[in-house]
Every structure is written in C-alpha cells, then in structure tokens.
Design a protein around this motif. Sequence first.
Motif, PDB file in Angstrom:
ATOM      1  N   MET A 142       0.849  -1.260   0.021  1.00 33.33           N
ATOM      2  CA  MET A 142       0.147   0.048  -0.039  1.00 33.33           C
ATOM      3  C   MET A 142       1.008   1.186   0.018  1.00 33.33           C
ATOM      4  SD  MET A 142      -3.311  -0.903   0.414  1.00 33.33           S
ATOM      5  CE  MET A 142      -4.350  -0.204   1.463  1.00 33.33           C
ATOM      6  N   VAL A 143       0.376   2.295  -0.872  1.00 33.97           N
ATOM      7  CA  VAL A 143       1.036   3.473  -0.745  1.00 33.97           C
ATOM      8  C   VAL A 143       0.266   4.327  -0.231  1.00 33.97           C
ATOM      9  CG1 VAL A 143       2.006   5.326  -2.439  1.00 33.97           C
ATOM     10  CG2 VAL A 143       2.820   2.998  -2.520  1.00 33.97           C
ATOM     11  N   ASN A 144       0.802   5.386   0.560  1.00 36.94           N
ATOM     12  CA  ASN A 144      -0.150   6.527   0.998  1.00 36.94           C
ATOM     13  C   ASN A 144       0.102   7.860   0.274  1.00 36.94           C
ATOM     14  OD1 ASN A 144      -1.454   8.446   2.570  1.00 36.94           O
ATOM     15  ND2 ASN A 144      -0.075   8.297   4.323  1.00 36.94           N
ATOM     16  N   LEU A 145      -1.048   8.072  -0.431  1.00 33.69           N
ATOM     17  CA  LEU A 145      -0.963   9.436  -1.436  1.00 33.69           C
ATOM     18  C   LEU A 145      -1.084  10.476  -0.524  1.00 33.69           C
ATOM     19  CD1 LEU A 145      -2.796   8.161  -4.646  1.00 33.69           C
ATOM     20  CD2 LEU A 145      -0.184   8.220  -4.428  1.00 33.69           C
ATOM     21  N   LEU A 146      -1.436  10.281   0.639  1.00 30.61           N
ATOM     22  CA  LEU A 146      -1.628  11.608   1.449  1.00 30.61           C
ATOM     23  C   LEU A 146      -0.393  12.502   1.375  1.00 30.61           C
ATOM     24  CD1 LEU A 146      -4.166  10.439   4.314  1.00 30.61           C
ATOM     25  CD2 LEU A 146      -4.466  12.183   2.414  1.00 30.61           C
ATOM     26  N   ASN A 147      -0.134  13.733   1.013  1.00 30.47           N
ATOM     27  CA  ASN A 147       1.086  14.141   1.165  1.00 30.47           C
ATOM     28  C   ASN A 147       0.810  15.715   1.992  1.00 30.47           C
ATOM     29  OD1 ASN A 147       3.704  14.919   1.066  1.00 30.47           O
ATOM     30  ND2 ASN A 147       3.232  15.634  -1.102  1.00 30.47           N
ATOM     31  N   ILE A 148       0.077  15.592   3.013  1.00 24.93           N
ATOM     32  CA  ILE A 148      -0.290  16.745   3.769  1.00 24.93           C
ATOM     33  C   ILE A 148       0.710  17.341   4.576  1.00 24.93           C
ATOM     34  CG2 ILE A 148      -1.898  17.656   5.197  1.00 24.93           C
ATOM     35  CD1 ILE A 148      -3.356  16.741   2.887  1.00 24.93           C
ATOM     36  N   ASP A 149       1.022  18.699   4.277  1.00 18.46           N
ATOM     37  CA  ASP A 149       1.829  19.293   5.372  1.00 18.46           C
ATOM     38  C   ASP A 149       1.097  19.478   6.759  1.00 18.46           C
ATOM     39  OD1 ASP A 149       3.294  21.360   6.586  1.00 18.46           O
ATOM     40  OD2 ASP A 149       3.135  22.986   5.315  1.00 18.46           O
ATOM     41  N   LEU A 150       1.324  18.930   7.807  1.00 20.19           N
ATOM     42  CA  LEU A 150       0.848  18.798   9.091  1.00 20.19           C
ATOM     43  C   LEU A 150       0.687  20.076   9.554  1.00 20.19           C
ATOM     44  CD1 LEU A 150       2.240  15.592  10.605  1.00 20.19           C
ATOM     45  CD2 LEU A 150      -0.183  15.871   9.644  1.00 20.19           C
ATOM     46  N   ALA A 151       1.458  20.963   9.372  1.00 22.77           N
ATOM     47  CA  ALA A 151       1.447  22.410   9.642  1.00 22.77           C
ATOM     48  C   ALA A 151       0.202  23.114   9.273  1.00 22.77           C
ATOM     49  CB  ALA A 151       2.547  23.076   9.749  1.00 22.77           C
ATOM     50  N   ALA A 152      -0.002  22.761   7.960  1.00 26.17           N
ATOM     51  CA  ALA A 152      -1.043  23.456   7.244  1.00 26.17           C
ATOM     52  C   ALA A 152      -2.447  23.023   8.015  1.00 26.17           C
ATOM     53  CB  ALA A 152      -1.042  23.041   5.573  1.00 26.17           C
ATOM     54  N   VAL A 153      -2.419  21.751   8.320  1.00 23.25           N
ATOM     55  CA  VAL A 153      -3.659  21.050   9.035  1.00 23.25           C
ATOM     56  C   VAL A 153      -3.777  22.031  10.274  1.00 23.25           C
ATOM     57  CG1 VAL A 153      -4.823  19.092  10.309  1.00 23.25           C
ATOM     58  CG2 VAL A 153      -3.337  18.600   8.386  1.00 23.25           C
ATOM     59  N   ASP A 154      -2.834  22.146  11.134  1.00 24.51           N
ATOM     60  CA  ASP A 154      -3.013  23.048  12.387  1.00 24.51           C
ATOM     61  C   ASP A 154      -3.365  24.444  12.001  1.00 24.51           C
ATOM     62  OD1 ASP A 154      -2.285  20.823  13.628  1.00 24.51           O
ATOM     63  OD2 ASP A 154      -0.137  21.110  13.827  1.00 24.51           O
ATOM     64  N   TRP A 155      -2.757  24.947  11.065  1.00 28.49           N
ATOM     65  CA  TRP A 155      -3.036  26.188  10.697  1.00 28.49           C
ATOM     66  C   TRP A 155      -4.648  26.225  10.241  1.00 28.49           C
ATOM     67  CZ3 TRP A 155      -1.087  30.517  12.516  1.00 28.49           C
ATOM     68  CH2 TRP A 155       0.232  30.545  12.873  1.00 28.49           C
ATOM     69  N   ALA A 156      -4.719  25.320   9.456  1.00 26.68           N
ATOM     70  CA  ALA A 156      -6.179  25.333   9.023  1.00 26.68           C
ATOM     71  C   ALA A 156      -7.383  25.230   9.975  1.00 26.68           C
ATOM     72  CB  ALA A 156      -6.390  24.247   8.053  1.00 26.68           C
TER      73      ALA A 156
END
Lengths: 70, 530
Positions: free
Chosen positions: B1-15
């Motif tokens: 399995m490959v994780n396609l999620l390439n989320i900037d975790l800081a962006a989650v926190d800022w959002a």
Amino acid sequence: MRWLTKIWYLYYDGFRSMTLGRTLWTIILVKLFIIFVVLKLFFFPNYIKEHAPEGDEAEFVSSQILWVDD
Amino acid sequence: MVNLLNIDLAAVDWARAQFALTAIYHWLFVPLTLGLAVVMGIMETLYYRTGKDFWKETAKYWQRLFGINFAMGVATGLILEFEFGTNWSNYSYLVGDIFGAPLAVEGIVAFFMESTFVAVMFFGWNKVSKGFHLASTWLTGLGATVSAWWILVANSWMQHPVGQTFNPDTMRNEMTSFADVALSPVAIDKFVHTVLSAWVLGAVFVVGVSSWYLLKQRHLEFARKSLRVGAIFGLISSVLIMLSGHHSAYTVAQTQPMKLAAMEALYKGGTDQPLTLIAGISPFRQPDYETQDEPPLKLAVPYALSFLATNDINGYVPGVRDILDGYTKADGTQEPSLEEKIERGRAAIAAIAEYRGMSEGVKSEGVKSEKFATASGNLQTDSSLFTLKSSLEENMPYFGYGYVSDRAQVVPYIPVCFYAFRVMVGGGCLFILLFLIMLWKPKTWNYWLALLCIPIAYIVSEAGWLVAEFGRQPWTIQDMLPTWVSVSQLGSSAVMLTFFLFLILFTLLLALEINIMCKAIKKGPETNNP
C-alpha cells in the motif's frame, strides 16, 4: 398598488431618517466588499475547481484521499 | 500500500486554528443577537399590553443594541464557508450534498425573514399597527433562531452523521433522509442547548448594562425594570439549560463517548461513576490516560456521571482506555476496539479504491454505468462489484479509522475539554446566583458583579463551543473523516497568511462594535428619566 407605495415609503423614510443606521450600513457594506471581493477573490479560491478538470472532481478527490496498491 | 496523502501537517494545524478563530469571532456576535431578540420582544409585548410609552422607549433601546450587534455580526459566518472550499476541500467535497440543503434553507430563511421583519421593526414605528410591529419584532428573533437551527443541523451532522449513504462513484455522501438529518437527536439537543445558552448570555448582558445605569444613577426606572425583566428571563433560561444540559450529556454519551470521557478525564470507566468537580490536570500536556486510572487530586460527586450519561446512577460509562480497547454497551452490543476499527476502516478505503479502479476499467470498455447499476440492483452480473459495495457499506461507518496509525490520534486534547466543560458549567451556576441576587436584593456590589459577568458570559459561551468542537477531535465527520484527510494540500504559509488577515480584520470589527455599543449605552434610552 397602495400597499406597494406604503412599503416603498416604509423603506424610503426609514433609510432617510437613519442616524446610527448610516454608520452601521457603511460598516456592513465595507465588510461585504472585503469578504466577497477581497477575501473570496484573492485568498479563498475553490481548491477543487482550481486543481481538478471539470467533471473529474470525484477522481481528483479520490486521488487525494485514497490509499492505493503499489 | 502507498499513502498518497502528502499533507503538510503544519497546514492542518493552521487550517484548524483559522477555522477556530473564525468560529470563535462569529460566535461573539450570534448569542447576543439571539438573546436580545427575546428581550426586545418581551419589552415590546409589555408596551403592547400596557400602552405605556416607557416600554416603547425601553423596547426601542434594546432594539438599537440588537441592531448594532446584528450589523456587526452579519455575514461573518460566510467566511467559514469560504474556508471549507479552500482549506477543507476534501471534507467539503465529501459532505457537499448533505450540507447543501440545510445551508440553502438557512440562506433563504435568513434573507427573507430577517431582511423583511428587521426593516419593519426599525422603520415601522408609527407606520404600521402596534400588533403588526410586535409580530415583526418577534419574527425577527424567530428568523435569527431558525437560521441558527439550520447551521446547527449541519454541525450536528458532523458530530453524528445520519441520513446519508456514501456513493463511491461520486465520492460523496448523499442524503437519503432529510428528516433524519434535520431532526437527529444531536441536532435537537444542540439547538435547544445553544439557543438557551444565547438567551442566558442575552440576559446577563441586559442585567449588566442595567446595572451600569444604576451605578451611574442614570435612567433609574428604565434600569430597574430592564434588570428585573433580564433577571427573570435569565433565571428561566438557566433552569431550562440545566435540563437541556443533562439531555445533551446523555446524547453525547450515546453518540460520542470519547468526547464525554475527555470532558471528564475519565481514563478507566465502569459503573457507579462519580462526576469530577475538579482534578489536578496540567493544562499544558495530555495526561497519561494509558497507565493512570484517574487524575490526581480528584474531587467528585458520587454516581453523578453515571446518572448524567445513562439516566441511571449505577450505569456504565466507558473511559478513554475502554473506548480504545472495546467494551460492551448497555444494550449488550460490543463496541469494537480501535484495532478492529482501523482494520475495518482500511477495508472500506481499499473497497472504494478497488471499486473505483474496476469502475475505470469498465468505463474504458464503455459499459460502465449499466454494469454498475445491475450490480447494485441485485442483478449481480458482476459479483465482485457487488461484494465490494457490500464490504463498503459494512465498513463505511469506520472509514476514518483507516487513516489512524496511533492510539493517541483518536483521543482529543483532554485538558481543553476538561477545563472548558467546567468553565461552562461553573459559569452557568454563577449566572443562576447572579439572577437570584438581582431579583432578591440588588445592591451596589451586585451591580459590579453583574458588569463583570458580561465578559464572563462570553467566555462561558465560547467554552461551550470548545467542549463541543475540541471534544470531537480528530474528526471533522465523527468516525468517518479525520482532520488530516479533510484538509487541502496547501502550504502552511498560505493558510497562515489568511489566519493573520482574519485576526486583524475580526479584531478591528470587534473593537468597532465595542466602541459603537459603548457609545449607544452611554447615550442611554430616550426615556423621560435621564
């Protein structure tokens, strides 16, 4: 027709005789301009519309969130 | 399995921070609108019944303050919708069909009811009949309250998703029952509790402002009578909110047990659970719920939590560890452990991916839709598709757990939930005391207390939101979508920029409101008594 005239004068006189209301309406209009023109146009684009080909949004979202086999 | 999620975790926190900031600012305006709507309705009803000009001027005064607050707050909630589209695009796409209906109804109701009746209320004195004007005043308040209903329906669906099915072809949750969404028990509880809390805040505001006039020895008759109306209204609302609070806690225990466990810092649950009054929990770090049985220095009321959560003083309440490990519910059914939920969530994700892969294959052969329709329509021309759909339906309630890799990820930040809950309940008790004192024997120091209670009421009201929203973390849709999957793949700097832009904009707006409001209060009502 009389009631239409009455409604017109209700709003017309109301707006004309506003005191504090003028300030509040100015604030509302400035706020709406900032929200819809400045913020919406320049800072809040629709991410999916910008990145997904039209009609292919489902595929785009699935590519964003699904794990797939190697 | 490959994780396609390439989320900037800081962006989650800022959002998240940006959404919280916007919601908190928006919520500074809403409760006073809802609370003052009833107060001005009561004042005008008194004018209608007695015919005394005193009540007319009193009603007009509170309507003016209502107008200031209404004008400042209007449209601030729209920014939340912009954030959905930009920062939370995955979430927004997945829930679009569910949110569309309530938000459309809200928009239409808000626009037509509020814009029509607000105009009659402000412009219609001496132009329409007393009865029609009174009706317009009440309908203005009703319009605002009905608007709140639809927003809270949308929020409640996120807390307790019902009345929908997930369509892997469109990648969206699609509404199957509008009634289930609009009248879910969570929506009803949330609406009643939220509106009552707004009424309490409105009452505290009226009592506080009236107290200021009494301290200044100005407009004494107006202040005394307004204070009395505010205190009676506040007391009735406070009693009702206690009842609705109990029911809300019961519903939370049934639908979001982890939220309740976090609110109570209940690490290991059981029967006959006491309700914690206070405990030694550091506000700055997540407590060790994995090894401790309970927080240190715990002072509690015996059996009260069991009663609150189950309506039975001996009822079983699961703690954080029970929820992670799995437990048997009161009806005898087994709540799966986190490991099982993760497994089922991954099965759901794999089923969607495989389904969509096959779908693409069939599409390229040009027979897609017919073949899928037959598969879901029990004709079973393609048994593998049917199996995938069945697997998806079975595991979809745990879809979000497929993205979880660590036990800590599904436990909300306990200190915020724990202390915000106590601020909310403690503040509610303080206001009951305030209203009783004000009705019984108002004195100078009570007036100061009442003034002090205005900012406290806002803190308490926001604390209620913190409990509701922090308590459901990490889910944007309970059990179905965690924050880090909901967010768009944006860089954190873009979200950070708009965060500070909002901070400046909202702070300016708030300062402006406080300034205009204070000027209007200083000016006072246009009664004969200066």
